[in-house]
Design an enzyme around this catalytic site. Sequence first.
Site, PDB file in Angstrom:
ATOM      1  N   LYS A  30       0.844  -1.214   0.000  1.00  0.00           N
ATOM      2  CA  LYS A  30       0.000   0.000   0.000  1.00  0.00           C
ATOM      3  C   LYS A  30       0.866   1.245   0.000  1.00  0.00           C
ATOM      4  O   LYS A  30       0.460   2.316   0.448  1.00  0.00           O
ATOM      5  CB  LYS A  30      -0.935  -0.004   1.214  1.00  0.00           C
ATOM      6  N   ALA A  67       3.056   7.029   1.045  1.00  0.00           N
ATOM      7  CA  ALA A  67       1.991   7.617   0.211  1.00  0.00           C
ATOM      8  C   ALA A  67       1.006   8.429   1.043  1.00  0.00           C
ATOM      9  O   ALA A  67      -0.063   8.789   0.543  1.00  0.00           O
ATOM     10  CB  ALA A  67       1.265   6.513  -0.545  1.00  0.00           C
ATOM     11  N   LEU A  71      -6.173   6.565   2.514  1.00  0.00           N
ATOM     12  CA  LEU A  71      -7.389   7.327   2.220  1.00  0.00           C
ATOM     13  C   LEU A  71      -8.663   6.569   2.584  1.00  0.00           C
ATOM     14  O   LEU A  71      -9.702   7.180   2.798  1.00  0.00           O
ATOM     15  CB  LEU A  71      -7.394   7.746   0.744  1.00  0.00           C
ATOM     16  N   GLU A 117       4.291  15.065   5.890  1.00  0.00           N
ATOM     17  CA  GLU A 117       4.101  15.559   7.263  1.00  0.00           C
ATOM     18  C   GLU A 117       4.966  14.762   8.247  1.00  0.00           C
ATOM     19  O   GLU A 117       5.541  15.333   9.175  1.00  0.00           O
ATOM     20  CB  GLU A 117       2.618  15.474   7.651  1.00  0.00           C
ATOM     21  N   GLU A 137      -3.709  16.549  -1.005  1.00  0.00           N
ATOM     22  CA  GLU A 137      -4.900  16.921  -0.231  1.00  0.00           C
ATOM     23  C   GLU A 137      -5.747  17.916  -1.008  1.00  0.00           C
ATOM     24  O   GLU A 137      -6.973  17.834  -1.038  1.00  0.00           O
ATOM     25  CB  GLU A 137      -4.499  17.562   1.115  1.00  0.00           C
ATOM     26  N   ARG A 140      -7.865  16.384  -3.557  1.00  0.00           N
ATOM     27  CA  ARG A 140      -8.807  15.383  -3.039  1.00  0.00           C
ATOM     28  C   ARG A 140      -9.919  16.019  -2.194  1.00  0.00           C
ATOM     29  O   ARG A 140     -10.700  15.333  -1.541  1.00  0.00           O
ATOM     30  CB  ARG A 140      -8.076  14.324  -2.212  1.00  0.00           C
TER      31      ARG A 140
HETATM   32  C1  1HE Z   1      -3.233   3.688  -1.149  1.00  0.00           C
HETATM   33  C2  1HE Z   1      -2.639   4.932  -0.958  1.00  0.00           C
HETATM   34  C3  1HE Z   1      -3.219   5.807   0.010  1.00  0.00           C
HETATM   35  C4  1HE Z   1      -1.505   3.904  -2.465  1.00  0.00           C
HETATM   36  N1  1HE Z   1      -4.308   5.362   0.668  1.00  0.00           N
HETATM   37  N2  1HE Z   1      -4.309   3.299  -0.467  1.00  0.00           N
HETATM   38  N3  1HE Z   1      -2.137  10.273  -0.511  1.00  0.00           N
HETATM   39  C5  1HE Z   1      -2.362  10.305  -1.831  1.00  0.00           C
HETATM   40  O1  1HE Z   1      -3.272  10.936  -2.311  1.00  0.00           O
HETATM   41  C6  1HE Z   1      -1.428   9.463  -2.666  1.00  0.00           C
HETATM   42  C7  1HE Z   1      -2.190   8.336  -3.289  1.00  0.00           C
HETATM   43  N4  1HE Z   1      -1.293   7.376  -3.894  1.00  0.00           N
HETATM   44  C8  1HE Z   1      -0.714   7.576  -5.109  1.00  0.00           C
HETATM   45  O2  1HE Z   1      -0.788   8.633  -5.708  1.00  0.00           O
HETATM   46  C9  1HE Z   1       0.069   6.415  -5.666  1.00  0.00           C
HETATM   47  O3  1HE Z   1      -0.407   5.226  -5.065  1.00  0.00           O
HETATM   48  C10 1HE Z   1       1.595   6.510  -5.437  1.00  0.00           C
HETATM   49  C11 1HE Z   1       2.156   7.620  -6.328  1.00  0.00           C
HETATM   50  C12 1HE Z   1       1.959   6.766  -3.981  1.00  0.00           C
HETATM   51  C13 1HE Z   1       2.266   5.166  -5.815  1.00  0.00           C
HETATM   52  O4  1HE Z   1       1.879   4.803  -7.131  1.00  0.00           O
HETATM   53  P1  1HE Z   1       2.122   3.287  -7.582  1.00  0.00           P
HETATM   54  O5  1HE Z   1       1.739   3.219  -9.047  1.00  0.00           O
HETATM   55  O6  1HE Z   1       3.473   2.835  -7.211  1.00  0.00           O
HETATM   56  O7  1HE Z   1       1.108   2.410  -6.709  1.00  0.00           O
HETATM   57  P2  1HE Z   1      -0.489   2.238  -6.842  1.00  0.00           P
HETATM   58  O8  1HE Z   1      -0.801   1.167  -7.837  1.00  0.00           O
HETATM   59  O9  1HE Z   1      -1.179   3.549  -7.053  1.00  0.00           O
HETATM   60  O10 1HE Z   1      -0.886   1.766  -5.387  1.00  0.00           O
HETATM   61  C14 1HE Z   1      -0.635   0.452  -4.892  1.00  0.00           C
HETATM   62  C15 1HE Z   1      -1.710   0.142  -3.883  1.00  0.00           C
HETATM   63  O11 1HE Z   1      -1.573   1.025  -2.778  1.00  0.00           O
HETATM   64  C16 1HE Z   1      -3.104   0.381  -4.437  1.00  0.00           C
HETATM   65  O12 1HE Z   1      -3.973  -0.538  -3.801  1.00  0.00           O
HETATM   66  P3  1HE Z   1      -4.400  -1.917  -4.538  1.00  0.00           P
HETATM   67  O13 1HE Z   1      -5.294  -2.604  -3.554  1.00  0.00           O
HETATM   68  O14 1HE Z   1      -5.097  -1.495  -5.814  1.00  0.00           O
HETATM   69  O15 1HE Z   1      -3.118  -2.667  -4.803  1.00  0.00           O
HETATM   70  C17 1HE Z   1      -3.456   1.767  -3.947  1.00  0.00           C
HETATM   71  O16 1HE Z   1      -4.857   1.998  -3.841  1.00  0.00           O
HETATM   72  C18 1HE Z   1      -2.805   1.752  -2.585  1.00  0.00           C
HETATM   73  N5  1HE Z   1      -2.500   3.067  -2.085  1.00  0.00           N
HETATM   74  N6  1HE Z   1      -1.582   5.061  -1.797  1.00  0.00           N
HETATM   75  C19 1HE Z   1      -4.819   4.146   0.431  1.00  0.00           C
HETATM   76  N7  1HE Z   1      -2.718   7.006   0.263  1.00  0.00           N
HETATM   77  C20 1HE Z   1      -3.273  13.296   8.348  1.00  0.00           C
HETATM   78  S1  1HE Z   1      -3.910  13.964   6.984  1.00  0.00           S
HETATM   79  C21 1HE Z   1      -2.900  13.507   5.653  1.00  0.00           C
HETATM   80  C22 1HE Z   1      -3.672  13.639   4.374  1.00  0.00           C
HETATM   81  C23 1HE Z   1      -2.997  12.913   3.258  1.00  0.00           C
HETATM   82  O17 1HE Z   1      -2.005  12.277   3.413  1.00  0.00           O
HETATM   83  S2  1HE Z   1      -3.770  13.099   1.757  1.00  0.00           S
HETATM   84  C24 1HE Z   1      -2.684  12.335   0.630  1.00  0.00           C
HETATM   85  C25 1HE Z   1      -2.981  10.875   0.472  1.00  0.00           C
END
Ligand code: 1HE
Length: 263
Positions: A30, A67, A71, A117, A137, A140
């Site tokens: 993840k 990441a 979410l 963070e 953020e 989203r």
């Molecule tokens: C996730 C998350 C996540 C990956 N929550 N499941 N963060 C984001 O908005 C970033 C979201 N993630 C991404 O943009 C990409 O996943 C990455 C650039 C980090 C990596 O890409 P990649 O191609 O290597 O991986 P992927 O295929 O997108 O993800 C692999 C798996 O991880 C996939 O799940 P699967 O079940 O389909 O294999 C994704 O859904 C999962 N995954 N990132 C949940 N963030 C205290 S407040 C803080 C507020 C925030 O941090 S907002 C920013 C959140």
Amino acid sequence: MTTLALALPPSLACEIDEAIAVLRLSRPRKRNAVDDEMVAGIGACFAALPAEVRAVVVHGEGEHFCAGLDLSAITAHDAPEGVFHSRAWHRAFEQIESGAVPVIAVLHGAVIGGGLELAAACHIRVAEPSAYYALPEGSRGIFVGGGGSVRVPRLIGTARMLDMMLTGRTYGAEEGLAAGFSQYLVAEGTGFARAMEMARRITTLAPMTVFGVLHALPRIAEAEPRTGFLMESLMAAIAAADPVAKERLQSFLEKGAGKVTRP
Ligand code: 1HE
């Protein structure tokens, strides 16, 4: 090498190598996204560090440092749950920033949202060329909740953070070094070794210097200057009065120990 005597979730591993603790985000499938048990585990880990630990290195398993927030954890939150969720992150990261020991983060791949963070709550950031920084953020429909609005502007300034959140701008490792996301940029795959090397040096520092840097310096930097100058004098006097400081000063004066060299 020993394992920290504390039950951590499988998404975290903490091992202790003499005076250095190594915390690994260990949820690569993840992309090391941080869920509730992980954030609680991070706080618990720092709160439980044994007294002999004098520096910590934080790194991420797999292709990415972190990441950010998992979410899936917040989709059902109402406003009160959202506040408590964010406060739980604050509590955990406060254990890092205001703990007893310096913490070095090794950054590679995505350093995104809550991952940024987390990195910002650490004291030193060592990046590899694959590192990139983003605050999705904004796109989203949410807001930073893990202390980012306090700590990220300290690194890069409010204008850059505002731009990232409004435009989705991302920074690569080199640009990120210039902007202040990291203090170091090292060759790919060498960040951990470099962080361990720094951590080993930190373990040799005088305890009052470390205390001053971690606890007095950030407050002085944000204080009204006249209060800051007074706090600085008090901290300086306490540090210099420590026998460890006296011994080190004498050692330079008599033997030239620790002579400062050019970069
Ligand atoms: C996730 C998350 C996540 C990956 N929550 N499941 N963060 C984001 O908005 C970033 C979201 N993630 C991404 O943009 C990409 O996943 C990455 C650039 C980090 C990596 O890409 P990649 O191609 O290597 O991986 P992927 O295929 O997108 O993800 C692999 C798996 O991880 C996939 O799940 P699967 O079940 O389909 O294999 C994704 O859904 C999962 N995954 N990132 C949940 N963030 C205290 S407040 C803080 C507020 C925030 O941090 S907002 C920013 C959140």
